[in-house]
Design an enzyme around this catalytic site. Structure first.
Site, PDB file in Angstrom:
ATOM      1  N   ASP A  97       0.852  -1.182   0.000  1.00 39.41           N
ATOM      2  CA  ASP A  97       0.000   0.000   0.000  1.00 39.41           C
ATOM      3  C   ASP A  97       0.891   1.236   0.000  1.00 39.41           C
ATOM      4  O   ASP A  97       2.083   1.160   0.267  1.00 39.41           O
ATOM      5  CB  ASP A  97      -0.997  -0.013   1.156  1.00 39.41           C
ATOM      6  CG  ASP A  97      -0.350  -0.064   2.526  1.00 39.41           C
ATOM      7  OD1 ASP A  97       0.862   0.141   2.611  1.00 39.41           O
ATOM      8  OD2 ASP A  97      -1.061  -0.306   3.509  1.00 39.41           O
ATOM      9  N   ASP A 126      -7.920  -7.516   1.728  1.00 35.98           N
ATOM     10  CA  ASP A 126      -6.921  -7.644   2.797  1.00 35.98           C
ATOM     11  C   ASP A 126      -7.561  -7.166   4.078  1.00 35.98           C
ATOM     12  O   ASP A 126      -8.464  -6.316   4.053  1.00 35.98           O
ATOM     13  CB  ASP A 126      -5.664  -6.815   2.498  1.00 35.98           C
ATOM     14  CG  ASP A 126      -5.847  -5.344   2.883  1.00 35.98           C
ATOM     15  OD1 ASP A 126      -5.422  -4.949   3.979  1.00 35.98           O
ATOM     16  OD2 ASP A 126      -6.452  -4.589   2.084  1.00 35.98           O
ATOM     17  N   CYS A 184     -11.264 -28.834   9.783  1.00 36.83           N
ATOM     18  CA  CYS A 184     -10.159 -28.049   9.216  1.00 36.83           C
ATOM     19  C   CYS A 184      -8.920 -28.929   9.014  1.00 36.83           C
ATOM     20  O   CYS A 184      -8.588 -29.746   9.870  1.00 36.83           O
ATOM     21  CB  CYS A 184      -9.824 -26.881  10.145  1.00 36.83           C
ATOM     22  SG  CYS A 184      -8.416 -25.881   9.622  1.00 36.83           S
ATOM     23  N   CYS A 240      -5.783 -27.621   8.524  1.00 34.99           N
ATOM     24  CA  CYS A 240      -4.565 -26.824   8.701  1.00 34.99           C
ATOM     25  C   CYS A 240      -3.579 -27.551   9.604  1.00 34.99           C
ATOM     26  O   CYS A 240      -3.951 -28.450  10.368  1.00 34.99           O
ATOM     27  CB  CYS A 240      -4.902 -25.442   9.257  1.00 34.99           C
ATOM     28  SG  CYS A 240      -5.164 -25.366  11.044  1.00 34.99           S
ATOM     29  N   CYS A 266      -4.704 -27.621  13.355  1.00 34.29           N
ATOM     30  CA  CYS A 266      -5.786 -28.548  13.707  1.00 34.29           C
ATOM     31  C   CYS A 266      -5.367 -30.008  13.564  1.00 34.29           C
ATOM     32  O   CYS A 266      -5.962 -30.889  14.182  1.00 34.29           O
ATOM     33  CB  CYS A 266      -7.017 -28.253  12.857  1.00 34.29           C
ATOM     34  SG  CYS A 266      -7.834 -26.691  13.307  1.00 34.29           S
ATOM     35  N   HIS A 314      -3.840 -20.741  11.998  1.00 30.00           N
ATOM     36  CA  HIS A 314      -5.162 -21.337  11.750  1.00 30.00           C
ATOM     37  C   HIS A 314      -6.099 -20.338  11.067  1.00 30.00           C
ATOM     38  O   HIS A 314      -6.782 -20.679  10.089  1.00 30.00           O
ATOM     39  CB  HIS A 314      -5.794 -21.829  13.049  1.00 30.00           C
ATOM     40  CG  HIS A 314      -7.248 -22.147  12.905  1.00 30.00           C
ATOM     41  ND1 HIS A 314      -7.702 -23.334  12.376  1.00 30.00           N
ATOM     42  CD2 HIS A 314      -8.359 -21.391  13.167  1.00 30.00           C
ATOM     43  CE1 HIS A 314      -9.022 -23.319  12.335  1.00 30.00           C
ATOM     44  NE2 HIS A 314      -9.453 -22.153  12.808  1.00 30.00           N
TER      45      HIS A 314
END
Length: 377
Positions: free
Chosen positions: A89, A271, A309, A311, A314, A340
């Protein structure tokens, strides 16, 4: 080059080719303000959770370590060990967020550093120079993010100035990309639409900047105090006036619900600090709502954060253990929570892309929204 692969209503499934790889859209950009994710999540962790784009902050990297330092070290990709796209940005949001430390003029903005109080001047040319030194994949044009609420006259004057600044950004980036010592001579430039909640100002500004044939377009100055309904109205009224064949980026937004609503209205890029910030405060996003892991009910809970999940968190850790880490103020707890939550967001974007491709985005949106309203047990 951006290409729309298919549409479901106004929801777009696209692809943006960049010098640092392909971005599949809609996409959520993981926010690494100073070149790092808050919560000790590394570039390698981001790779594992299928992050496509990292967003970094021009102003903060200019303050420290300094964009000249980053350039001497080969640019931001090399500096942070990240090969995929980076969006920076412009520093324009700091015009808004550091309102007590700045003065706006036609030439640019005079800041006082939030770190040591030293004076910093940043205008369109300076912002482009800093972003060129950083060598991001996508640079954002320098703009003013007006406060909410603002008078109509203030908003119009601000938008007019942002347009003049955009013209200067375009000229400066063209000059910088032609230099022999530029690290990324194929740096892209996205312009920013402003206008607050004044739909007619937004639309007029969208028409003006659409003529400039930029690499992409952003909606700025939203999620700064207006209601969600106002934000959705402005997106719906403004996006049709931006070039459909270019990606549209909704800056600083948002919650899963915000993203679903904006995708439905034709937005490609997002974002937000929410997944990382909420994670650091013990809040986990799951497919059954948001859970506060600091609650005593999880003290003996040996289940993963989300049993649906996949991930790495998890797969290996329990709610009880992560809660213990958070209560003990161990950094690992923050790292696991942020990892996560970012995986949840990245996976949700994959699901959105898949739903658009299959022509069932409305059904997916309804199902996901209902899931997020549930209470995790």
């Amino acid at each position: 080059m951006y290409k729309i692969l298919c549409k479901d209503g106004n929801a777009k499934r696209g692809r943006l080719e960049t010098v640092h790889g392909t971005i599949q859209t809609p996409v959520f950009m993981n926010v690494g303000t100073v070149g790092a994710m808050k919560g000790a999540v590394s570039a390698q962790d981001l790779q594992e959770i299928r992050t496509q784009v990292v967003l970094c902050n021009t102003y903060h990297l200019h303050v420290r370590p300094g964009d000249e330092v980053v350039k001497k070290l080969g640019g931001l990709h090399q500096f942070i060990s990240w090969e995929k796209p980076i969006l920076t940005d412009s520093g324009g949001f700091q015009v808004f967020s550091l309102s007590d430390l700045r003065k706006i003029k036609e030439e640019g903005v005079l800041f006082r550093s939030h770190v040591d109080g030293r004076k910093i001047f940043m205008g369109p040319e300076e912002s482009m120079q800093i972003q060129s030194n950083i060598a991001s994949t996508i640079a954002m044009a320098f703009d003013e993010c007006p406060p909410h609420p603002a008078t109509r006259q203030y908003m119009q004057d601000s938008v007019d100035r942002t347009t003049r600044w955009l013209e200067r950004c375009i000229a400066e980036m063209k000059r910088l990309n032609a230099r022999d010592d530029t690290i990324n001579p194929k740096q892209m430039l996205f312009g920013i639409n402003q206008g607050g909640t004044f739909a007619d100002i937004r639309i007029d500004h969208a028409k003006r900047i659409a003529e400039m044939d930029l690499d992409g377009y952003a909606l700025g100055g939203l999620a700064v105090g207006e209601s969600h309904e106002e934000m959705y109205r402005i997106i719906e009224e403004t996006v049709p006036w931006l070039p459909e064949e270019k990606p549209v980026y909704l800056m600083g937004v948002g919650t899963p619900e915000n993203i679903l609503e904006a995708v439905e209205r034709g937005v490609d890029f997002f974002d937000c600090v929410y997944p990382a910030r909420n994670g650091r405060h013990g809040h986990a996003y799951t497919n059954h709502g948001k859970m506060n892991l600091l609650n005593a009910r999880y003290e003996l809970d040996d289940r993963p954060l989300d049993e649906t999940c996949g991930c790495p968190v998890c797969r290996h850790y329990s709610r009880a253990y992560i809660r213990h880490l958070l209560k003990a103020k161990e950094m690992l707890g923050l790292r696991l929570m942020v990892t996560h939550n970012l995986f949840f967001y990245n996976t949700m974007m994959e699901e959105i892309r898949d739903a658009i491709e299959k022509g069932c985005f409305q059904e997916y949106k309804k199902q996901k929204s209902e899931q997020m309203k549930e209470e995790t047990i």
